[in-house]
Motif scaffolding. Structure first.
Motif, PDB file in Angstrom:
ATOM      1  N   LEU A 119     -11.485 -32.878   5.180  1.00 48.83           N
ATOM      2  CA  LEU A 119     -10.122 -32.350   4.936  1.00 48.83           C
ATOM      3  C   LEU A 119      -9.433 -32.472   3.450  1.00 48.83           C
ATOM      4  CD1 LEU A 119      -8.866 -30.375   6.856  1.00 48.83           C
ATOM      5  CD2 LEU A 119      -8.126 -32.253   8.278  1.00 48.83           C
ATOM      6  N   ASP A 120      -9.939 -33.709   3.067  1.00 50.43           N
ATOM      7  CA  ASP A 120      -9.654 -33.874   1.620  1.00 50.43           C
ATOM      8  C   ASP A 120     -10.202 -32.952   0.655  1.00 50.43           C
ATOM      9  OD1 ASP A 120      -7.812 -35.979   2.187  1.00 50.43           O
ATOM     10  OD2 ASP A 120      -9.430 -37.698   1.874  1.00 50.43           O
ATOM     11  N   ARG A 121     -11.675 -32.755   0.900  1.00 43.64           N
ATOM     12  CA  ARG A 121     -12.114 -31.623   0.102  1.00 43.64           C
ATOM     13  C   ARG A 121     -11.748 -30.108   0.207  1.00 43.64           C
ATOM     14  NH1 ARG A 121     -15.881 -27.772   0.937  1.00 43.64           N
ATOM     15  NH2 ARG A 121     -16.154 -28.119   3.494  1.00 43.64           N
ATOM     16  N   LEU A 122     -11.023 -29.813   1.534  1.00 47.34           N
ATOM     17  CA  LEU A 122     -10.300 -28.638   1.490  1.00 47.34           C
ATOM     18  C   LEU A 122      -8.932 -28.663   0.909  1.00 47.34           C
ATOM     19  CD1 LEU A 122     -11.738 -27.760   5.156  1.00 47.34           C
ATOM     20  CD2 LEU A 122     -12.669 -26.947   3.220  1.00 47.34           C
ATOM     21  N   LEU A 123      -8.117 -29.624   1.274  1.00 44.87           N
ATOM     22  CA  LEU A 123      -6.764 -29.482   0.827  1.00 44.87           C
ATOM     23  C   LEU A 123      -6.404 -30.196  -0.586  1.00 44.87           C
ATOM     24  CD1 LEU A 123      -5.045 -30.413   4.126  1.00 44.87           C
ATOM     25  CD2 LEU A 123      -5.615 -28.171   3.392  1.00 44.87           C
ATOM     26  N   GLY A 124      -7.412 -31.151  -0.847  1.00 46.08           N
ATOM     27  CA  GLY A 124      -7.338 -31.900  -2.203  1.00 46.08           C
ATOM     28  C   GLY A 124      -7.707 -31.450  -3.546  1.00 46.08           C
ATOM     29  N   VAL A 125      -8.165 -30.102  -3.628  1.00 52.29           N
ATOM     30  CA  VAL A 125      -8.694 -29.484  -4.579  1.00 52.29           C
ATOM     31  C   VAL A 125      -7.939 -28.607  -5.463  1.00 52.29           C
ATOM     32  CG1 VAL A 125     -11.034 -29.619  -3.710  1.00 52.29           C
ATOM     33  CG2 VAL A 125      -9.738 -27.699  -3.134  1.00 52.29           C
ATOM     34  N   LEU A 126      -6.742 -28.947  -5.407  1.00 49.45           N
ATOM     35  CA  LEU A 126      -5.651 -28.095  -6.066  1.00 49.45           C
ATOM     36  C   LEU A 126      -5.610 -28.504  -7.623  1.00 49.45           C
ATOM     37  CD1 LEU A 126      -2.381 -28.049  -3.824  1.00 49.45           C
ATOM     38  CD2 LEU A 126      -4.642 -26.603  -3.826  1.00 49.45           C
ATOM     39  N   ASP A 127      -6.321 -27.421  -8.462  1.00 49.55           N
ATOM     40  CA  ASP A 127      -6.732 -27.888  -9.809  1.00 49.55           C
ATOM     41  C   ASP A 127      -5.038 -27.831 -10.697  1.00 49.55           C
ATOM     42  OD1 ASP A 127      -9.566 -28.092 -10.323  1.00 49.55           O
ATOM     43  OD2 ASP A 127      -9.342 -26.315  -9.138  1.00 49.55           O
ATOM     44  N   PRO A 128      -4.948 -28.988 -11.023  1.00 49.50           N
ATOM     45  CA  PRO A 128      -3.448 -29.188 -11.816  1.00 49.50           C
ATOM     46  C   PRO A 128      -3.401 -28.381 -13.000  1.00 49.50           C
ATOM     47  CG  PRO A 128      -4.798 -31.183 -12.242  1.00 49.50           C
ATOM     48  CD  PRO A 128      -5.560 -30.461 -11.484  1.00 49.50           C
ATOM     49  N   HIS A 129      -4.193 -27.983 -13.607  1.00 49.80           N
ATOM     50  CA  HIS A 129      -4.240 -27.210 -14.895  1.00 49.80           C
ATOM     51  C   HIS A 129      -4.056 -25.913 -14.949  1.00 49.80           C
ATOM     52  CE1 HIS A 129      -8.132 -25.771 -13.908  1.00 49.80           C
ATOM     53  NE2 HIS A 129      -7.997 -24.929 -15.090  1.00 49.80           N
ATOM     54  N   ARG A 130      -3.603 -25.246 -13.550  1.00 48.50           N
ATOM     55  CA  ARG A 130      -3.084 -24.116 -13.329  1.00 48.50           C
ATOM     56  C   ARG A 130      -1.994 -23.995 -12.737  1.00 48.50           C
ATOM     57  NH1 ARG A 130      -5.564 -22.489 -17.162  1.00 48.50           N
ATOM     58  NH2 ARG A 130      -7.527 -21.212 -17.117  1.00 48.50           N
ATOM     59  N   ILE A 131      -0.745 -23.628 -13.193  1.00 46.09           N
ATOM     60  CA  ILE A 131       0.436 -23.805 -12.726  1.00 46.09           C
ATOM     61  C   ILE A 131       0.999 -22.450 -11.920  1.00 46.09           C
ATOM     62  CG2 ILE A 131       2.715 -24.376 -12.552  1.00 46.09           C
ATOM     63  CD1 ILE A 131       0.827 -26.737 -12.958  1.00 46.09           C
ATOM     64  N   GLY A 132       1.386 -22.135 -10.948  1.00 44.98           N
ATOM     65  CA  GLY A 132       1.458 -20.885 -10.407  1.00 44.98           C
ATOM     66  C   GLY A 132       0.476 -19.843  -9.951  1.00 44.98           C
ATOM     67  N   GLN A 133      -0.810 -20.434  -9.698  1.00 47.80           N
ATOM     68  CA  GLN A 133      -1.876 -19.594  -9.642  1.00 47.80           C
ATOM     69  C   GLN A 133      -2.721 -20.092  -8.440  1.00 47.80           C
ATOM     70  OE1 GLN A 133      -4.201 -18.870 -12.922  1.00 47.80           O
ATOM     71  NE2 GLN A 133      -2.933 -17.522 -13.983  1.00 47.80           N
ATOM     72  N   PHE A 134      -3.052 -19.462  -7.413  1.00 44.25           N
ATOM     73  CA  PHE A 134      -3.657 -19.665  -6.284  1.00 44.25           C
ATOM     74  C   PHE A 134      -5.013 -19.345  -6.005  1.00 44.25           C
ATOM     75  CE2 PHE A 134       1.020 -18.876  -5.778  1.00 44.25           C
ATOM     76  CZ  PHE A 134       1.284 -20.149  -5.609  1.00 44.25           C
ATOM     77  N   TRP A 135      -5.699 -20.525  -5.738  1.00 39.48           N
ATOM     78  CA  TRP A 135      -7.384 -20.080  -5.678  1.00 39.48           C
ATOM     79  C   TRP A 135      -7.843 -20.522  -4.674  1.00 39.48           C
ATOM     80  CZ3 TRP A 135      -9.001 -23.077 -11.011  1.00 39.48           C
ATOM     81  CH2 TRP A 135      -8.531 -22.539 -11.897  1.00 39.48           C
ATOM     82  N   VAL A 136      -8.870 -20.108  -3.953  1.00 38.13           N
ATOM     83  CA  VAL A 136      -9.552 -20.628  -2.926  1.00 38.13           C
ATOM     84  C   VAL A 136     -10.118 -21.833  -2.821  1.00 38.13           C
ATOM     85  CG1 VAL A 136     -11.740 -20.066  -1.327  1.00 38.13           C
ATOM     86  CG2 VAL A 136     -10.528 -18.154  -2.328  1.00 38.13           C
ATOM     87  N   THR A 137      -9.629 -22.706  -1.807  1.00 36.71           N
ATOM     88  CA  THR A 137     -10.060 -24.217  -1.783  1.00 36.71           C
ATOM     89  C   THR A 137     -10.779 -24.538  -0.784  1.00 36.71           C
ATOM     90  OG1 THR A 137      -8.296 -24.537  -0.270  1.00 36.71           O
ATOM     91  CG2 THR A 137      -7.866 -24.764  -2.669  1.00 36.71           C
ATOM     92  N   GLY A 138     -11.231 -23.355   0.331  1.00 36.81           N
ATOM     93  CA  GLY A 138     -12.038 -23.886   1.354  1.00 36.81           C
ATOM     94  C   GLY A 138     -11.917 -22.896   2.512  1.00 36.81           C
ATOM     95  N   VAL A 139     -12.525 -23.195   3.615  1.00 33.90           N
ATOM     96  CA  VAL A 139     -12.723 -22.514   4.804  1.00 33.90           C
ATOM     97  C   VAL A 139     -12.579 -23.508   6.038  1.00 33.90           C
ATOM     98  CG1 VAL A 139     -13.887 -20.795   6.470  1.00 33.90           C
ATOM     99  CG2 VAL A 139     -14.184 -20.791   3.681  1.00 33.90           C
ATOM    100  N   LEU A 140     -11.451 -23.182   7.028  1.00 36.11           N
ATOM    101  CA  LEU A 140     -11.253 -23.838   8.063  1.00 36.11           C
ATOM    102  C   LEU A 140     -11.833 -23.196   9.310  1.00 36.11           C
ATOM    103  CD1 LEU A 140      -7.574 -25.001   7.275  1.00 36.11           C
ATOM    104  CD2 LEU A 140      -9.539 -26.302   6.870  1.00 36.11           C
ATOM    105  N   THR A 141     -12.252 -24.031  10.358  1.00 38.74           N
ATOM    106  CA  THR A 141     -12.356 -23.462  11.761  1.00 38.74           C
ATOM    107  C   THR A 141     -11.060 -23.321  12.221  1.00 38.74           C
ATOM    108  OG1 THR A 141     -12.766 -25.411  12.624  1.00 38.74           O
ATOM    109  CG2 THR A 141     -14.983 -24.248  12.009  1.00 38.74           C
ATOM    110  N   ASP A 142     -11.088 -22.701  13.485  1.00 44.85           N
ATOM    111  CA  ASP A 142      -9.820 -22.440  14.327  1.00 44.85           C
ATOM    112  C   ASP A 142      -9.097 -24.014  14.865  1.00 44.85           C
ATOM    113  OD1 ASP A 142      -8.001 -21.142  15.839  1.00 44.85           O
ATOM    114  OD2 ASP A 142      -8.943 -22.346  17.648  1.00 44.85           O
ATOM    115  N   ALA A 143     -10.176 -25.063  15.104  1.00 43.56           N
ATOM    116  CA  ALA A 143      -9.781 -26.348  15.153  1.00 43.56           C
ATOM    117  C   ALA A 143      -9.185 -27.031  14.099  1.00 43.56           C
ATOM    118  CB  ALA A 143     -10.854 -27.156  16.123  1.00 43.56           C
ATOM    119  N   GLN A 144      -9.959 -26.781  13.167  1.00 51.62           N
ATOM    120  CA  GLN A 144      -9.358 -27.575  11.600  1.00 51.62           C
ATOM    121  C   GLN A 144      -7.992 -27.043  11.294  1.00 51.62           C
ATOM    122  OE1 GLN A 144     -12.737 -26.879   9.226  1.00 51.62           O
ATOM    123  NE2 GLN A 144     -13.460 -29.084   9.443  1.00 51.62           N
TER     124      GLN A 144
END
Length: 802
Positions: A662-687
């Motif tokens: 979950l850290d891999r999926l939620l903790g990959v927000l790259d700080p050098h881009r402010i206000g832009q949203f990138w794909v960080t991962g894929v979650l199953t229904d349970a996740q």
């Protein structure tokens, strides 16, 4: 075996079959509380009375010739019952066969009395317990009194004519009585509950009165006592009780939208358990699953239907007719001596094995692809023949790419062998999860074209991040399938020349390689205006496109899961090092150790019925399912502004591998881009459910849901509310022929209103999975926004594809 014993066994078998069928329908098809309660009630009634109905539909006499368990065949046009008789060989006479049957019957009759004694003992014990609880409730009800005038004056006037009764000990409000039920409340409620709470209480209990739930509950306990050995009946009774409580909760809240306050009101009563067993308390802590389900329904504000609907009533009627007919095909019968001694017809009569039939299989769209190159497809006949399936005269195989169906005309023996071959070959290939970082510095790092293992790549990144004058940046992460090109774009494209842009474009092409590796081709393009030495935090459209310089880098390499490719790119006076990692991703969102086929994740091969082949007629596709271009996709978008991104994973209370995932999926927000949203991962229904629970526990999180239904290939535009910026973003789904894979082309919102297109990502997910996009809103790196896009295929009937 005596007819009484046969009926006894058939009763248990049919009761289990009815219960299982009802439980399966509830788990897979029914979501609304009103419909769940009706379906559960019908399933309980059929579990009790269905075996007697089935016994009247099936000839269970000894002369019928059916010996043991019968099962469904592939078509309704054939006899479902499988006749099992003693095997007769030339060395075994009919008299010896009859001896084997008699021996079987004698042994069965020996243990039947013990089985009956055990069953009836359990029934008697539970009925006595139920009778004891019933008598206690009758005595307790007689001790209730009517509210006095002073107590009536303390409640709202509109409730003073309700059938209220009072008890003086500590307890929970409840409904008691079967023919003239009352709403019993503790005396301490008067003067302590507010008017709103009184309305909640009475509306909840009045819904129980309207549904005659006390009488239904009493009958359910009788059914539970008789069918105590049937686990599905217990599950159905609990499902009915939970559904009725959800309906009563919805009636109590109404349209006022006070779900949270009402949930807290319920929890306040949970601490006070009711002393009288068998009554229907308004709230209780056991079973905990029922209480959790009620609170979850309140928090999610699930709507409850007021009417069943014509289609549902027709479906129930059809099920009540078809269900007994289907279950009547299952049963036990001991043949008579004359039937057992009859010779068995050979399954190999002349000409029978040579008859051709046409059967349709729904398979993986890549099942005919060569392992090393998905684009190199073999013909269906070549594929099956290589697996040992022969093709006699007039036999054929046709693969329909638009519906991912394989139509085979062959003998029954070869058709069955084909089914086994397709089951063994229909395995899911892992997706390729690309993670790209680039190092902007005065020198290159590593060797151009080198391949680093995961530990070496992590050490390099850790070393670079501590150096002054070095920028460690990132490109949006992306998932893709074997043989599919993935494209990531950030910036603006020259309208006059699509090859020229200001920003980043990354093209990644993956294909299957040997030894569990993947072969990737990379093309990296970067466009900057003259004079820019560093990549800006935001790309703005240039005033003069002639001043834009393009820099490109190409690469080809075989990578194992977790390995990283090193590429160098000269950008003006700066040296840029690209680190491209490829990770094998399983359908459940976890990482795999290699890119070989996932043998434990099998494709659900679906088999159609057999149709006799007519010479000169070509097989045609059955019109039972829509083609992929005609399917629709339900998109559910959830946008969450998180004041503390670093605390989100901590709220999940995970440890070890789950926390790292979950850290891999939620903790990959790259700080050098402010206000832009990138794909960080894929979650199953349970996740995804786990993440949403963590968001609900965190203070200050703003969550907005934006659902939409869109046709295949059509763009869906979502508009954020003004409190979240008011930007819009687009999602375009593309359905694969396999019936569960979806290509999502996502253009997320950008806080930079001057940016024509901040990020464009094409990601492949499975139906029901959730794509996660993330980015930071301000320079404060812990203030982030997460965007969850869930895509689910829906059939023409509006039901989700499983």
């Amino acid at each position: 075996m005596s007819p009484e014993n046969v009926f006894f066994l058939n009763f248990g078998l049919h009761s289990l079959a009815f219960g299982f069928l009802g439980w399966l329908i509830l788990r897979c098809l029914i979501r609304d509380a009103l419909r769940r309660s009706v379906t559960a009630m019908m399933a309980i009634l059929f579990s009790v009375g269905g075996p007697w109905l089935v016994s009247s539909l099936t000839p269970w006499d000894e002369g019928s010739g059916t010996l043991a368990l019968a099962t469904l065949h592939q078509t309704l046009d054939t006899d479902w019952r499988i006749v099992i008789r003693p095997e007769i060989t030339p060395a075994v006479s009919p008299d010896m066969a009859m001896h084997h049957v008699s021996k079987f019957v004698w042994r069965a009759d020996r243990w039947m009395p013990e089985l009956k004694w055990t069953l009836w003992s359990g029934v008697a014990a539970l009925l006595l317990r139920h009778l004891w609880q019933t008598s206690r409730i009758v005595v307790w009800t007689r001790g209730l009194r009517k509210p006095v005038q002073e107590e009536l004056e303390s409640i709202p006037k509109a409730l003073r004519g309700k059938p209220l009764a009072v008890f003086h000990h500590a307890g929970t409000p409840c409904v008691v009585g079967w023919f003239r039920p009352l709403i019993a409340v503790p005396a301490s409620s008067f003067g302590t509950l507010t008017a709103r709470q009184w309305h909640w209480l009475v509306r909840h209990e009045e819904e129980h009165l309207r549904g005659r739930d006390t009488l239904v509950s009493w009958l359910h306990e009788c059914a539970r006592a008789v069918l105590w050995w049937n686990p599905f009946v217990h599950a159905l009774i609990e499902s009915h009780a939970r559904s009725r409580e959800e309906i009563c909760d919805a009636a109590a809240v109404g349209e006022a939208g006070e779900n949270k306050d009402y949930a807290e009101f319920l929890l306040s009563w949970v601490r006070t358990s009711h002393p009288m067993a068998g009554v229907m308390p308004m709230a209780q802590s056991r079973p905990a699953q029922r209480l959790r389900g009620r609170l979850k329904a309140l928090v999610e504000a699930r709507p409850v239907r007021h009417r069943l609907g014509v289609n549902f009533v027709l479906a129930c009627t059809a099920g009540a007719v078809v269900g007994p007919l289907l279950i009547a095909s299952v049963g036990l019968v001991v043949p008579s001596a004359s039937v057992a001694a009859q010779p068995i017809k050979s399954a190999s009569t002349p000409g029978e094995n040579s008859s051709l039939f046409t059967r349709t299989y729904t398979v993986s769209p890549n099942i005919l692809s060569a392992p090393s190159n998905p684009a190199n497809r073999v013909t269906p006949s070549e594929f099956l023949e290589s697996k040992g399936v022969s093709f006699p005269e007039n036999a054929m195989a046709i693969f329909q790419t638009d519906t991912s169906r394989l139509v085979v005309t062959n003998t029954l023996a070869n058709l069955e062998k084909t089914r086994q071959v397709l089951t063994d070959a229909s395995v899911i290939q892992p997706q390729v999860y690309f993670v790209t970082r680039f190092i902007q510095a005065d020198r290159f790092f590593g060797i151009h074209g080198a391949v680093l293992d995961s530990q070496s790549a992590a050490a390099l990144i850790a070393n670079v991040s501590q150096k002054a004058g070095v920028d460690l940046l990132g490109v949006p992460r992306i998932t893709t399938k074997m043989g599919q090109q993935a494209v990531v774009e950030v910036g603006h494209v020259n309208p006059a020349n699509p090859e020229q842009r200001v920003g980043i474009r990354q093209e990644l092409m993956s294909s299957k390689a040997d030894d569990g590796k993947v072969f990737i081709e990379t093309k990296y393009s970067l466009g900057l205006e003259s004079g820019e030495a560093l990549i800006p935090s935001k790309f703005s459209p240039p005033k003069d496109w002639s001043r834009v310089n393009m820099y490109t880098s190409h690469g080809k390499v075989e990578l194992a899961s977790g390995e990283t490719l090193v590429q160098h790119l000269q950008v003006g006076g700066k040296q840029m090092t690209l680190l491209i990692s490829a990770i094998a991703l399983l359908p459940d969102g976890t990482e795999a150790s290699h890119f070989d086929r996932v043998a434990n994740v099998l494709w659900p091969v679906q088999v159609g019925k057999d149709i006799p082949y007519l010479p000169g007629a070509a097989p045609t596709e059955p019109k039972t399912a829509p083609k992929a271009p005609n399917k629709k996709v339900f998109l559910s978008v959830v946008v969450a502004d998180v004041p503390g991104v670093s605390q989100l994973a901590a709220n999940l209370s995970l440890e070890g591998k789950d926390k790292a995932e979950l850290d891999r999926l939620l903790g990959v927000l790259d700080p050098h881009r402010i206000g832009q949203f990138w794909v960080t991962g894929v979650l199953t229904d349970a996740q995804f459910s786990l993440v949403m629970r963590a968001l609900a526990q965190q203070q200050g999180v703003a969550v907005v849901a934006l659902p939409a239904s869109v046709e295949n290939g059509k763009e869906a535009v979502f508009q954020l509310p003004q409190n979240l910026g008011g930007q819009s973003f687009a999602v375009t789904p593309g359905v694969w022929a396999d019936g569960y894979s979806i290509d999502l082309n996502v253009v997320p919102p950008s806080l930079d209103l001057s940016s024509e297109k901040a990020v464009s990502s094409a990601v492949t997910i499975w139906s029901g999975q959730t794509l996660v996009l993330g980015g930071y809103l301000t320079e404060v790196k812990d203030q982030g926004r997460l965007i969850f896009v869930t895509a689910t295929l829906i059939e023409e009937t509006g039901k989700a594809t499983k």
